[in-house]
Scaffold this motif. Structure first.
Motif, PDB file in Angstrom:
ATOM      1  N   THR A 100       1.124  -1.238   0.052  1.00  0.00           N
ATOM      2  CA  THR A 100       0.441  -0.240   0.306  1.00  0.00           C
ATOM      3  C   THR A 100       0.918   1.275   0.287  1.00  0.00           C
ATOM      4  N   GLN A 101       1.682   0.721  -0.327  1.00  0.00           N
ATOM      5  CA  GLN A 101       2.914   2.025  -0.371  1.00  0.00           C
ATOM      6  C   GLN A 101       3.974   2.806  -1.278  1.00  0.00           C
ATOM      7  N   PRO A 102       3.615   3.871  -1.601  1.00  0.00           N
ATOM      8  CA  PRO A 102       4.106   3.935  -2.817  1.00  0.00           C
ATOM      9  C   PRO A 102       5.626   3.717  -3.107  1.00  0.00           C
ATOM     10  N   LYS A 103       5.420   3.230  -4.293  1.00  0.00           N
ATOM     11  CA  LYS A 103       7.453   2.939  -4.266  1.00  0.00           C
ATOM     12  C   LYS A 103       8.661   4.393  -4.529  1.00  0.00           C
ATOM     13  N   LEU A 104       9.764   2.887  -4.122  1.00  0.00           N
ATOM     14  CA  LEU A 104      10.171   4.344  -4.051  1.00  0.00           C
ATOM     15  C   LEU A 104      11.453   4.475  -5.095  1.00  0.00           C
ATOM     16  N   SER A 105      11.369   6.001  -5.507  1.00  0.00           N
ATOM     17  CA  SER A 105      11.628   6.162  -6.798  1.00  0.00           C
ATOM     18  C   SER A 105      13.804   6.315  -6.934  1.00  0.00           C
ATOM     19  N   ASN A 106      14.470   5.575  -7.953  1.00  0.00           N
ATOM     20  CA  ASN A 106      15.865   6.151  -8.311  1.00  0.00           C
ATOM     21  C   ASN A 106      16.676   5.037  -6.211  1.00  0.00           C
ATOM     22  N   LYS A 175      -9.220   0.063   7.130  1.00  0.00           N
ATOM     23  CA  LYS A 175      -8.075   0.397   8.573  1.00  0.00           C
ATOM     24  C   LYS A 175      -7.057  -1.210   8.800  1.00  0.00           C
ATOM     25  N   ALA A 176      -7.390  -2.246   8.109  1.00  0.00           N
ATOM     26  CA  ALA A 176      -7.100  -3.539   8.648  1.00  0.00           C
ATOM     27  C   ALA A 176      -6.146  -3.591   7.682  1.00  0.00           C
ATOM     28  N   ILE A 177      -6.270  -3.047   6.212  1.00  0.00           N
ATOM     29  CA  ILE A 177      -5.159  -3.196   4.557  1.00  0.00           C
ATOM     30  C   ILE A 177      -3.869  -1.901   4.800  1.00  0.00           C
ATOM     31  N   PHE A 178      -4.586  -1.174   5.241  1.00  0.00           N
ATOM     32  CA  PHE A 178      -3.730   0.396   5.219  1.00  0.00           C
ATOM     33  C   PHE A 178      -2.985   1.101   6.038  1.00  0.00           C
ATOM     34  N   ASN A 179      -1.715   1.228   5.985  1.00  0.00           N
ATOM     35  CA  ASN A 179      -1.080   1.434   7.233  1.00  0.00           C
ATOM     36  C   ASN A 179      -1.815   2.598   7.769  1.00  0.00           C
TER      37      ASN A 179
END
Length: 458
Positions: A100-106, A175-179
């Protein structure tokens, strides 16, 4: 994903509930009692069994089950890829769901979050893990969990006919899925590391100039590794491994893992850690993380700066032959024995020299000598494949002329002469032109012998 309708999702949920009911042990038991009572004609027993079956069926009714799951039991579990309970099964710290988190760029380092298709895990009360099972049901090519994460518009109406209830259910599921990192929670059973914010932190008087790192168990990555290791027992892998000894057939690649270790999580109750850990029987494979063992080559190396291979390093490589040669010089003179000893010494020296040359010719890529400072006649000898490259017409012409072999003779003879003069400084004047010519003839004879054998060295 755009073709998924709320009716498709609803049907998957209904089928899931129907299957859960059919697999319920109490439902199976009461169904057997009902059939037995019907055969016996016992109406009282039939009514009792049917009443219990109706009560069980009501628990798995869509609206009933969904309300209980999405308003009460969903709070008992969390979905994540990195779990706190993997560190200690009694930990009550937060989990992290990288999906659920955005992927880190570079991104410049590989981590447990690098794989793009990590299967999420769930930890918490086992009485709520059926909700996680529902999330893992496929609607077309996507799981319901993926549809929720991507805010698919068909999810909301699929959860209930009452839109207000559906909104509540979806919010609780998220709520259970996202931090929620607004108030992160850890446990005294988790490990904690204080990491300085800068190199000067340990010298600074500034307080709180550290980050608190709390390592979590990469449950999803460990499951990925577990599945990969277990693939060695697949029918395809077994067949490929068995066929490797059969000749005249096309061999297929297969997996083989060596030096594995196993760590068990959760003791006798791995489900107390997580669902994926339970699926693995608590077993987590540990791959060897030992430093590589480098085997030193038996052959000398060639640096880009050296101008010739005929140096002290090559002399050490041929040391057994030179020892015979030195012993021959030191021994009392006997014409017959001296001639035989000299022949034996040069046989060893030249054998090792040609073996070294063949090693360089066959292991180095064509054209490698371009970037080296070796004498040109040595480049012609040691890099014959360079003649096949483009823009190497001059190199090819000089190679085919063969004059470089005479230069090699002189270089070899000079090398032997210098070794003898350095070893026997008191009689170095004895190693003059006649001996020099003899050593050239020894080299020339070795070249002709190699050519007759078609060894490809010359």
């Amino acid at each position: 994903m755009d073709n998924v309708s709320w009716q498709d999702i609803r049907k998957v949920i209904l089928d899931f509930l129907q299957q859960r009911l059919a697999n319920n042990s109490n439902y199976k038991s009461e169904t057997a009692k009902l059939e037995k009572a019907k055969e016996a004609g016992d109406l009282v027993a039939v009514n009792e069994a049917q009443q219990k079956l109706d009560e069980l069926a009501k628990r798995f009714d869509f609206e009933t089950w969904m309300e209980d799951a999405a308003t009460r039991r969903i709070s008992w579990i969390t979905i994540g890829t990195h779990l706190s309970k993997g560190i200690h099964s009694s930990s009550s710290g937060d989990n992290v769901n990288i999906a659920t988190q955005p992927k880190l760029s570079n991104q410049t380092v590989i981590s447990s979050a690098t794989p793009s298709l990590l299967e999420p895990d769930s930890s918490g009360n086992a009485a709520s893990l059926d909700i996680f099972s529902l999330f893992n049901q496929y609607v077309g090519e996507n799981k319901i969990l993926q549809l929720i994460i991507k805010n698919h518009p068909a999810v909301l109406p699929a959860l209930s006919d009452d839109r207000q209830k559906a909104s509540l259910y979806l919010a609780n599921f998220k709520k259970a899925i996202f931090n929620d990192f607004s108030k992160p929670k850890t446990s005294e059973l988790n490990k904690q590391l204080y990491w300085p914010n800068s190199e000067e932190t340990y010298l600074s008087d500034q307080e709180n100039n550290y980050r608190l790192l709390i390592p979590l168990h990469p449950s999803s990555l460990c499951h990925l590794v577990y599945q990969k290791v277990q693939s060695r027992f697949s029918d395809e892998n077994k067949k490929a491994r068995e066929q490797r000894r059969i000749k005249d057939i096309e061999h297929q690649s297969y997996f083989s893992f060596h030096h594995l270790a196993v760590v068990k999580l959760g003791g006798s109750n791995p489900q107390g850690v997580s669902q994926l850990t339970s699926n693995q029987g608590g077993r987590n494979f540990l791959l060897p993380s030992m430093p590589p063992i480098f085997e030193k080559s038996q052959f000398p190396s060639i640096s880009k700066q050296q101008e010739t291979i005929f140096n002290h390093t090559l002399q050490y490589f041929c040391r057994f032959g030179f020892k015979l040669l030195f012993d021959m010089v030191e021994s009392p003179k006997n014409i017959v024995e001296e001639r035989d000893d000299r022949k034996d010494a040069f046989a060893v020296i030249l054998s090792l020299l040609l073996k070294f040359a063949r090693h360089i010719q066959t292991t180095q890529p064509a054209g490698w000598s371009r970037d080296y400072s070796l004498n040109f006649h040595e480049k012609l000898w040691l890099d014959p494949q360079r003649t096949q490259l483009e823009n190497e017409d001059d190199f090819k012409k000089q190679y085919e002329q063969g004059d470089w072999q005479q230069s090699l003779e002189k270089t070899f003879a000079k090398w032997v002469q210098n070794a003898l003069k350095e070893k026997f400084k008191n009689i170095k004047q004895q190693f003059a032109d006649p001996e020099f010519s003899e050593w050239r003839r020894e080299f020339r004879s070795a070249v002709k012998a190699s050519q007759r054998k078609r060894e490809g060295i010359f």
